[in-house]
Design an enzyme around this catalytic site. Structure first.
Site, short mmCIF file in Angstrom:
data_model
loop_
_atom_site.label_atom_id
_atom_site.label_comp_id
_atom_site.label_asym_id
_atom_site.label_seq_id
_atom_site.Cartn_x
_atom_site.Cartn_y
_atom_site.Cartn_z
N HIS A 144 -42.26 -47.63 24.87
CA HIS A 144 -41.78 -47.07 23.60
C HIS A 144 -40.38 -47.61 23.38
O HIS A 144 -39.58 -47.66 24.31
CB HIS A 144 -41.70 -45.55 23.65
CG HIS A 144 -42.96 -44.86 24.01
ND1 HIS A 144 -43.70 -44.14 23.09
CD2 HIS A 144 -43.64 -44.76 25.18
CE1 HIS A 144 -44.76 -43.61 23.70
NE2 HIS A 144 -44.74 -43.99 24.96
N GLN B 299 -38.63 -43.27 11.77
CA GLN B 299 -38.27 -43.90 13.04
C GLN B 299 -38.48 -45.41 12.97
O GLN B 299 -39.47 -45.88 12.43
CB GLN B 299 -39.15 -43.36 14.17
CG GLN B 299 -38.78 -41.97 14.64
CD GLN B 299 -39.62 -41.56 15.84
OE1 GLN B 299 -40.84 -41.73 15.84
NE2 GLN B 299 -38.99 -41.02 16.86
N CYS C 70 -46.72 -42.57 18.10
CA CYS C 70 -47.38 -43.19 19.25
C CYS C 70 -48.91 -43.09 19.25
O CYS C 70 -49.60 -44.09 19.49
CB CYS C 70 -46.84 -42.61 20.56
SG CYS C 70 -45.17 -42.02 20.52
N ASP D 116 -39.80 -47.53 14.92
CA ASP D 116 -40.63 -47.39 16.10
C ASP D 116 -41.28 -48.72 16.50
O ASP D 116 -41.59 -49.55 15.64
CB ASP D 116 -41.74 -46.38 15.80
CG ASP D 116 -41.92 -45.39 16.93
OD1 ASP D 116 -41.43 -45.67 18.04
OD2 ASP D 116 -42.55 -44.35 16.71
N HIS E 80 -44.10 -50.19 19.83
CA HIS E 80 -44.77 -50.00 21.12
C HIS E 80 -45.27 -51.35 21.60
O HIS E 80 -45.84 -52.12 20.84
CB HIS E 80 -45.93 -49.02 20.99
CG HIS E 80 -45.47 -47.64 20.62
ND1 HIS E 80 -45.46 -47.19 19.32
CD2 HIS E 80 -44.96 -46.63 21.37
CE1 HIS E 80 -44.98 -45.96 19.28
NE2 HIS E 80 -44.67 -45.60 20.51
N LYS F 157 -36.14 -44.56 31.51
CA LYS F 157 -35.71 -45.04 30.19
C LYS F 157 -34.28 -45.57 30.25
O LYS F 157 -33.51 -45.24 31.15
CB LYS F 157 -35.81 -43.93 29.15
CG LYS F 157 -34.87 -42.75 29.41
CD LYS F 157 -34.88 -41.77 28.25
CE LYS F 157 -33.94 -40.59 28.53
NZ LYS F 157 -33.74 -39.74 27.35
N ARG G 297 -40.43 -33.01 11.92
CA ARG G 297 -40.20 -32.10 13.03
C ARG G 297 -39.41 -30.89 12.53
O ARG G 297 -38.47 -31.05 11.76
CB ARG G 297 -39.43 -32.79 14.17
CG ARG G 297 -40.17 -33.97 14.75
CD ARG G 297 -39.37 -34.66 15.83
NE ARG G 297 -39.99 -35.92 16.22
CZ ARG G 297 -39.44 -36.80 17.05
NH1 ARG G 297 -38.25 -36.55 17.58
NH2 ARG G 297 -40.06 -37.92 17.36
#
Length: 646
Positions: free
Chosen positions: A519, A389, A342, A391, A393, A473, A371
């Site tokens: 997200h 990911q 992000c 991902d 945005h 979410k 992680r």
């Protein structure tokens, strides 16, 4: 004068009646149930809350009987755990009890026993449990002041229970409940079945070690796992599913099909993608990128590390510090492996001024993040330390939020269908107690998520207070071919990061305004999704995704030139092809290709060489008519096209 000992109880479907305060719930229901039905009642609902059948009714309320069902299996399993603990303490003198909850698909109990348990011990425990069950011992609840409960368990040398009670006392609790059957008593909130005879089918499954309270500095306890069902047929079905799950285990199939590996020399939780696994990943990523570009997204690529200060600004260091790797120092500046993508996308947004005319901006990235996960939690592809990911945005104006959420949902469902998932559970998580952002923003975002779900005609459950601190979410949990649930897709509305990074756009009033940041992940992580795919399809991937789509098999060496010519034509048309020209029997070649889950096997012998054809058969054993190579190419292309247009 009103009698304060009389209360009004509304019985579901039976109207309201007056009874004495303190009357057990089951006694109030007695008149409205036949003897047979009354014996089947395992719990009651008092004002919607599950309680013991003997719970005293102390105030005006509504009640209804509860019968054995899927949604109360946890109570059955919790009671079975207590029966197991009773059996253990009767059979193994000195065994001390820790905790024994119901968990997904079963239960466990932790014990402190000096010699530990063996698989043979499980058989003895099961036999004693069966005796306890056949005695139909009543399960009784008792309220007790914490101080008295401490004395009770201390006298029994149950130090783990004493520690739990002291923790409750520190948290302000004054009274606790204890449950007993026969000579066994445990600290427990309940509720429980009315007697041990209500347990109809159970099985102890395996042993494990577990640190007390999950702390490796505390004693290692012995954990016994088991499961229970209301009937033997359901339990038989469950164990059949477990056997099927073993066959589909992505770790086993990953090795058999040579898709990936995890090696100690490289590091736990780090995936090595082998050629066939890498080919499937390429197909996933190519489809993912093309679909995103088709829907108006732009691709991004961002670094794997950034200055530590970036993660301080984003808040990740505060909220996710324990899951981040230690920083590295470069030129006297600390850098950090990224746990998320992000902040990089925000940095790109802030690289120049943005106007309301620029929005929405839809940016996507297959970004690899890192992680820290404890070694004990790592599990094949499902729980790793480095993963990619899918991902994206979206930066949009408030008036664009509704349509953007709708587009994301439409894209999510399409992509899941393409990969073979058409069943899912959907949850809308609302504002938690600790959160950022104004009431207006939360209402706007939550309303947009609701509206999008309803517009798609999607049923969903509200998950109150389970939103992330920065916004509400939607979570979509897909169901695989064994009806197991997997969390993959999520859509989150964020008020926090735009504020932290001072993100803005110039509105039509020439003033700065904060965009709404969404997200969004459709597949979750590529690694985990790949693991789910392997198990869902049992390694037999759809044709468009199969690493090898066709294998050309020769009957004899003299057919090799035609086989190579066929393979070259297939590869030229984009069909992933391998040849098997070994000097082996055709039957063996076919069996091995089936074990490799190859969708099509093309046999070439004298007839095929002479006619310029191939003889196709499917991995399921279906024999097709011989066809020209061009016609087979068209067949494969059509099948792939149909799979991508669901």
């Amino acid at each position: 004068m009103t009698d304060t000992n009389i209360i009004k109880v509304t019985i579901a479907g039976e109207g309201t009646r007056e009874v004495n305060a303190g009357t057990p719930a089951i006694d109030v229901l007695a008149d409205s149930l036949s003897n047979k039905k009354r014996k089947q009642v395992i719990l009651v609902r008092i004002d919607g809350e599950l309680r013991d059948v003997t719970a005293p009714l102390m105030a005006d309320c509504s009640i209804e009987p509860v019968f054995p069902a899927e949604d109360n299996l946890d109570v059955l399993r919790h009671t079975t755990a207590h029966v197991m603990a009773q059996a253990v303490q009767e059979l193994f003198s000195g065994a001390k009890i820790a905790i024994g909850p119901a968990v997904a698909n079963g239960f466990y109990y932790d014990f402190d026993y000096e010699r530990g348990f063996t698989p043979e011990d499980l058989e003895k425990i099961e036999a004693r449990m069966q005796e306890i069950i056949s005695e139909a011992i009543p399960v009784k609840r008792k309220e007790m002041p914490i101080a008295e409960a401490v004395d009770f368990f201390r006298a029994k040398s149950e130090e783990y229970k004493v520690e739990l009670l002291n923790d409750l006392a520190k948290a302000g609790e004054k009274e606790v409940s204890l449950y007993s059957q026969g000579n066994f008593t445990d600290l427990c909130r309940g509720p429980h079945l009315p007697d041990t005879g209500k347990i109809k089918a159970f099985k102890l499954t395996h042993l494990a070690g577990a640190y007390w309270k999950g702390d490796e500095k505390r004693p290692m306890l012995q954990r016994i796992y088991g499961t229970a069902f209301y009937d033997k047929k359901a339990m038989k079905k469950y164990f059949a599913m477990l056997e099927e799950a073993k066959k589909r285990d992505h770790r086993r199939l990953g090795k058999e099909l040579d898709l990936f590996s995890i090696q100690e020399e490289t590091g736990p939780g780090l995936i090595l993608w082998h050629p066939k696994g890498a080919m499937i990943r390429k197909c996933i990523e190519d489809f993912w990128r093309e679909e995103h570009m088709r829907r108006g997204y732009d691709l991004l690529f961002t670094p794997h590390i950034a200055r530590l200060d970036l993660w301080k600004t984003s808040g990740h260091l505060d909220f996710y510090g324990e899951n981040m790797y230690s920083p590295m120092e470069i030129d006297d500046v600390q850098y950090q492996l990224k746990p998320m993508n992000c902040p990089f996308h925000i940095a790109i947004y802030n690289s120049r001024k943005r106007s309301y005319r620029d929005l929405p901006l839809r940016w996507c990235e297959l970004g690899t993040v890192y992680r820290y996960e404890m070694t004990g939690t790592l599990h094949g592809l499902m729980r790793v330390r480095g993963f990619t990911q899918d991902d994206a945005h979206i930066f949009c104006r408030p008036d664009q939020l509704d349509s953007e959420i709708g587009e994301i949902l439409d894209m999510t469902l399409y992509m899941l269908r393409v990969f073979g998932f058409d069943r899912y559970d959907i949850y809308l998580s609302t504002r938690p107690e600790k959160s950022v952002g104004s009431d207006e923003h939360w209402e706007l975002a939550t309303g947009a998520l609701k509206k999008a779900l309803e517009h798609q005609g999607m049923s969903y459950e509200i998950d109150p207070g389970e939103g992330v601190f920065y916004g509400p979410k939607i979570d979509i949990k897909i169901r695989d071919s064994l009806d197991r649930s997997w969390q993959c897709s999520t859509i989150q509305v964020d008020f926090n990061l735009p504020e932290r990074f001072n993100v803005s756009f110039t509105g039509d009033d020439s003033q700065p305004h904060a965009p709404i940041m969404v997200h969004r992940a459709l597949l979750g992580s590529i690694e985990r999704f790949f693991g789910v795919l392997i198990e869902h399809h049992a390694g037999a991937f759809p044709l468009w995704l199969a690493p090898v789509q066709a294998a050309v098999l020769t009957v004899a060496d003299r057919h090799n030139p035609w086989a190579e010519e066929v393979a070259a034509a297939l590869r030229a048309s984009g069909i992933r092809t391998e040849t098997d020209t070994r000097n082996e029997k055709l039957g063996k070649k076919i069996r091995e290709a089936q074990l490799r889950k190859v969708p099509y096997m093309l046999v070439v012998g004298d007839d095929e060489v002479e006619a310029g054809t191939v003889n196709p058969r499917t991995r399921k054993g279906l024999q097709l008519e011989p066809v020209k190579v061009d016609d087979f190419i068209k067949l494969v292309q059509k099948e792939c096209e149909e799979q991508l247009n669901v």
